[in-house]
Design a protein around this motif. Structure first.
Motif, PDB file in Angstrom:
ATOM      1  N   UNK A 282      53.640  31.901  40.495  1.00  0.00           N
ATOM      2  CA  UNK A 282      52.462  31.920  39.641  1.00  0.00           C
ATOM      3  C   UNK A 282      51.183  31.588  40.397  1.00  0.00           C
ATOM      4  N   UNK A 283      51.239  30.590  41.270  1.00  0.00           N
ATOM      5  CA  UNK A 283      50.046  30.202  42.030  1.00  0.00           C
ATOM      6  C   UNK A 283      49.637  31.291  43.009  1.00  0.00           C
ATOM      7  N   UNK A 284      50.620  31.942  43.649  1.00  0.00           N
ATOM      8  CA  UNK A 284      50.300  33.034  44.576  1.00  0.00           C
ATOM      9  C   UNK A 284      49.702  34.216  43.824  1.00  0.00           C
ATOM     10  N   UNK A 285      50.217  34.492  42.633  1.00  0.00           N
ATOM     11  CA  UNK A 285      49.689  35.625  41.873  1.00  0.00           C
ATOM     12  C   UNK A 285      48.247  35.377  41.434  1.00  0.00           C
ATOM     13  N   UNK A 286      47.900  34.112  41.150  1.00  0.00           N
ATOM     14  CA  UNK A 286      46.511  33.800  40.820  1.00  0.00           C
ATOM     15  C   UNK A 286      45.605  34.008  42.028  1.00  0.00           C
ATOM     16  N   UNK A 287      46.143  33.809  43.216  1.00  0.00           N
ATOM     17  CA  UNK A 287      45.381  34.033  44.445  1.00  0.00           C
ATOM     18  C   UNK A 287      45.105  35.520  44.654  1.00  0.00           C
ATOM     19  N   UNK A 288      46.055  36.371  44.217  1.00  0.00           N
ATOM     20  CA  UNK A 288      45.913  37.810  44.441  1.00  0.00           C
ATOM     21  C   UNK A 288      44.711  38.425  43.724  1.00  0.00           C
ATOM     22  N   UNK A 289      44.469  38.168  42.410  1.00  0.00           N
ATOM     23  CA  UNK A 289      43.277  38.755  41.783  1.00  0.00           C
ATOM     24  C   UNK A 289      41.982  38.310  42.459  1.00  0.00           C
ATOM     25  N   UNK A 290      41.898  37.012  42.809  1.00  0.00           N
ATOM     26  CA  UNK A 290      40.683  36.503  43.435  1.00  0.00           C
ATOM     27  C   UNK A 290      40.366  37.236  44.739  1.00  0.00           C
ATOM     28  N   UNK A 291      41.404  37.455  45.566  1.00  0.00           N
ATOM     29  CA  UNK A 291      41.167  37.983  46.907  1.00  0.00           C
ATOM     30  C   UNK A 291      41.284  39.494  47.001  1.00  0.00           C
ATOM     31  N   UNK A 292      41.883  40.155  46.000  1.00  0.00           N
ATOM     32  CA  UNK A 292      42.178  41.574  46.146  1.00  0.00           C
ATOM     33  C   UNK A 292      41.736  42.404  44.938  1.00  0.00           C
TER      34      UNK A 292
ATOM     35  N   UNK B  88      57.464  36.807  34.806  1.00  0.00           N
ATOM     36  CA  UNK B  88      56.870  35.586  34.254  1.00  0.00           C
ATOM     37  C   UNK B  88      55.737  35.049  35.130  1.00  0.00           C
ATOM     38  N   UNK B  89      55.859  35.225  36.449  1.00  0.00           N
ATOM     39  CA  UNK B  89      54.821  34.695  37.340  1.00  0.00           C
ATOM     40  C   UNK B  89      53.511  35.468  37.210  1.00  0.00           C
ATOM     41  N   UNK B  90      53.549  36.665  36.612  1.00  0.00           N
ATOM     42  CA  UNK B  90      52.330  37.449  36.430  1.00  0.00           C
ATOM     43  C   UNK B  90      51.582  37.075  35.153  1.00  0.00           C
ATOM     44  N   UNK B  91      52.209  36.336  34.281  1.00  0.00           N
ATOM     45  CA  UNK B  91      51.651  36.114  32.944  1.00  0.00           C
ATOM     46  C   UNK B  91      51.286  34.659  32.695  1.00  0.00           C
ATOM     47  N   UNK B  92      50.945  33.940  33.744  1.00  0.00           N
ATOM     48  CA  UNK B  92      50.517  32.553  33.567  1.00  0.00           C
ATOM     49  C   UNK B  92      49.147  32.512  32.909  1.00  0.00           C
ATOM     50  N   UNK B  93      48.824  31.364  32.331  1.00  0.00           N
ATOM     51  CA  UNK B  93      47.521  31.223  31.654  1.00  0.00           C
ATOM     52  C   UNK B  93      46.375  31.418  32.636  1.00  0.00           C
ATOM     53  N   UNK B  94      46.529  30.923  33.862  1.00  0.00           N
ATOM     54  CA  UNK B  94      45.458  31.052  34.850  1.00  0.00           C
ATOM     55  C   UNK B  94      45.236  32.523  35.215  1.00  0.00           C
ATOM     56  N   UNK B  95      46.330  33.273  35.396  1.00  0.00           N
ATOM     57  CA  UNK B  95      46.199  34.685  35.751  1.00  0.00           C
ATOM     58  C   UNK B  95      45.527  35.465  34.626  1.00  0.00           C
ATOM     59  N   UNK B  96      45.913  35.206  33.384  1.00  0.00           N
ATOM     60  CA  UNK B  96      45.300  35.898  32.250  1.00  0.00           C
ATOM     61  C   UNK B  96      43.820  35.546  32.119  1.00  0.00           C
ATOM     62  N   UNK B  97      43.484  34.292  32.414  1.00  0.00           N
ATOM     63  CA  UNK B  97      42.087  33.870  32.319  1.00  0.00           C
ATOM     64  C   UNK B  97      41.229  34.552  33.397  1.00  0.00           C
ATOM     65  N   UNK B  98      41.760  34.651  34.619  1.00  0.00           N
ATOM     66  CA  UNK B  98      41.019  35.311  35.699  1.00  0.00           C
ATOM     67  C   UNK B  98      40.740  36.766  35.326  1.00  0.00           C
ATOM     68  N   UNK B  99      41.741  37.444  34.779  1.00  0.00           N
ATOM     69  CA  UNK B  99      41.549  38.845  34.382  1.00  0.00           C
ATOM     70  C   UNK B  99      40.544  38.971  33.247  1.00  0.00           C
ATOM     71  N   UNK B 100      40.622  38.048  32.267  1.00  0.00           N
ATOM     72  CA  UNK B 100      39.703  38.117  31.125  1.00  0.00           C
ATOM     73  C   UNK B 100      38.262  37.882  31.568  1.00  0.00           C
ATOM     74  N   UNK B 101      38.043  36.932  32.480  1.00  0.00           N
ATOM     75  CA  UNK B 101      36.681  36.620  32.937  1.00  0.00           C
ATOM     76  C   UNK B 101      36.062  37.786  33.711  1.00  0.00           C
TER      77      UNK B 101
ATOM     78  N   UNK C 176      36.823  41.009  32.995  1.00  0.00           N
ATOM     79  CA  UNK C 176      36.966  42.176  32.124  1.00  0.00           C
ATOM     80  C   UNK C 176      38.025  43.150  32.664  1.00  0.00           C
ATOM     81  N   UNK C 177      39.167  42.596  32.994  1.00  0.00           N
ATOM     82  CA  UNK C 177      40.312  43.400  33.442  1.00  0.00           C
ATOM     83  C   UNK C 177      41.410  43.258  32.403  1.00  0.00           C
ATOM     84  N   UNK C 178      41.755  44.357  31.755  1.00  0.00           N
ATOM     85  CA  UNK C 178      42.843  44.331  30.770  1.00  0.00           C
ATOM     86  C   UNK C 178      44.179  44.388  31.500  1.00  0.00           C
ATOM     87  N   UNK C 179      45.035  43.447  31.201  1.00  0.00           N
ATOM     88  CA  UNK C 179      46.357  43.447  31.810  1.00  0.00           C
ATOM     89  C   UNK C 179      47.361  44.033  30.822  1.00  0.00           C
ATOM     90  N   UNK C 180      47.972  45.159  31.204  1.00  0.00           N
ATOM     91  CA  UNK C 180      48.965  45.818  30.353  1.00  0.00           C
ATOM     92  C   UNK C 180      50.313  45.745  31.063  1.00  0.00           C
TER      93      UNK C 180
END
Length: 416
Positions: free
Chosen positions: A286-296, A324-337, A339-343
């Motif tokens: 989960x922590x690594x996946x949150x790093x991915x949106x920020x950097x990529x 499950x590691x893709x759907x953490x609250x932090x990852x969803x928040x990064x996408x929402x901030x 304006x990236x819809x996660x499907x």
């Protein structure tokens, strides 16, 4: 298919045939053959040769010399050889090259059996590596086949189970619902902002085909546990591609320690060729996946919007599996901030609906195997460099568009 009838057949000269063979063939038998030819007609040199061969096989006459037959029938000597030996005849050059002496092969077999007894099995590439070490030079890609044949009383081959055979089937109800959600959420989304992401793993001693492992002969019918905690180099990469055929920088998870300088020496530039992150293992957390949106992912979406003259009010879409590691609250928040819809894909449907799985990753692993052939002892840094190169080849624009089409996602072009 080759034909044994010569291309240009001049009219058969029976007088020449009789004159040439009269001193070699019995007079009565020659007269019978000549009568048969006059009565039935000589259609080709092959028919005449078969008639003579039949008489020889029945013992009515001895076989004339090939040069004499060629002159009598007016044909080439190779045609006589072909008729006499049958259509299956092929002249083969017998060449036998032995890379290992008998004592060296005994030592190799002992080493193979030791590895089997220690780890449970051995695979073909490991046998070739041991043989290369003993021989002092690389053996061929299929050298192990002859080795297994020569030692079939001691070792044998079994097939491991395909992962797909144990994978659960996707629910039929989930797919139509997913397609309707995809259609509703993607209205007016530019192709440049519709991206699909997935993870691909690569193990040093594995390939894209169904695995064959070598065990002791007595164990070939036993159920064997195939261990996964092997020490070979592993690579985990998160790759993302857009419907427009653009692709993101690979996000590579490297098991500690991460030696940036060694990667630079191997010609992999962090942040340019790939984004290298350090972890305890090579599994996406989960922590690594949150790093991915920020950097990529977020920088890519911002760049695409800027290229199209749009701002953050235009949504982007991230299609990803439901790990499950893709759907953490932090990852969803990064996408929402941003304006990236996660499907997310329906459960157990990646083999049917995941574009990168359908058209990119198989090609990636084939390219990787080709680039790494005879180099199984590469360092982790070199393996990652080759993996990035293989991904660049697999992510050709045409491949990306076809992969999305396989997942039922196509670009819609409007007149405006």
């Amino acid at each position: 298919m080759e034909k044994d009838v010569e291309q240009s057949q001049p009219q058969f000269d029976i007088e020449n045939f009789t004159t040439t063979l009269q001193d070699t063939v019995d007079t009565l038998e020659l007269w019978l053959i000549e009568s048969d030819l006059r009565q039935n007609g000589a259609h080709s040199s092959s028919d005449i040769l078969r008639l003579i061969k039949q008489s020889c096989d029945m013992g009515y006459m001895g076989r004339p010399k090939a040069t004499l037959l060629a002159e009598a029938v007016d044909c080439s000597p190779p045609l006589i050889v072909k008729i006499w030996n049958g259509p299956q005849y092929q002249k083969k050059e017998i060449k036998e090259t032995r890379l290992l002496t008998p004592s060296q092969e005994e030592a190799l077999l002992a080493r193979v059996l030791y590895i089997i007894d220690t780890t449970g099995f051995i695979i073909a590439i490991e046998i070739r590596a041991e043989a290369s070490r003993i021989a002092g030079k690389n053996v061929g890609h299929s050298w192990h086949i002859g080795f297994l044949d020569r030692n079939d009383e001691a070792i044998g081959t079994i097939q491991t189970d395909k992962r797909e055979e144990t994978r659960m089937k996707v629910s039929k109800e989930d797919v139509p619902y997913y397609e309707s959600v995809l259609e509703n959420e993607n209205k007016n989304i530019p192709a440049e902002l519709f991206v699909n992401a997935d993870e691909v793993g690569y193990q040093q001693l594995s390939d894209t085909r169904r695995r064959s492992i070598i065990v002791r002969k007595k164990d070939i019918n036993k159920y064997l546990h195939n261990p996964v905690d092997r020490s070979e180099t592993r690579v985990s990469i998160t790759q993302c591609a857009a419907l427009s055929s653009d692709s993101l920088i690979p996000f590579v998870i490297v098991k500690k320690p991460l030696r940036i300088q060694e990667h630079h020496i191997a010609e992999t530039r962090d942040g340019i060729d790939a984004i290298l992150v350090e972890s305890e293992g090579t599994t996406m957390t989960g922590s690594l996946f949150c790093n991915w949106p920020h950097s990529d992912c977020v920088p890519f979406a911002d760049k695409q919007r800027q290229k199209l003259g749009l701002d953050i009010r235009t949504s982007a879409v991230l299609q990803i599996d439901n790990c499950r590691s893709h759907l953490t609250a932090d990852a969803l928040q990064i996408c929402a901030l941003n304006n990236i819809k996660m499907i997310t894909l329906p459960p157990n449907s990646t083999q049917f609906l995941q574009p990168l799985d359908l058209g990119i990753f198989e090609s990636f692993k084939q390219y990787q195997q080709t680039l790494r052939r005879h180099n199984m002892h590469d360092t982790t840094e070199k393996v990652i460099n080759i993996a990035v190169s293989a991904l660049q080849q697999a992510l050709a624009p045409d491949n990306v568009i076809k992969s999305f089409a396989e997942g039922c996602i196509t670009r819609k072009v409007t007149n405006d």
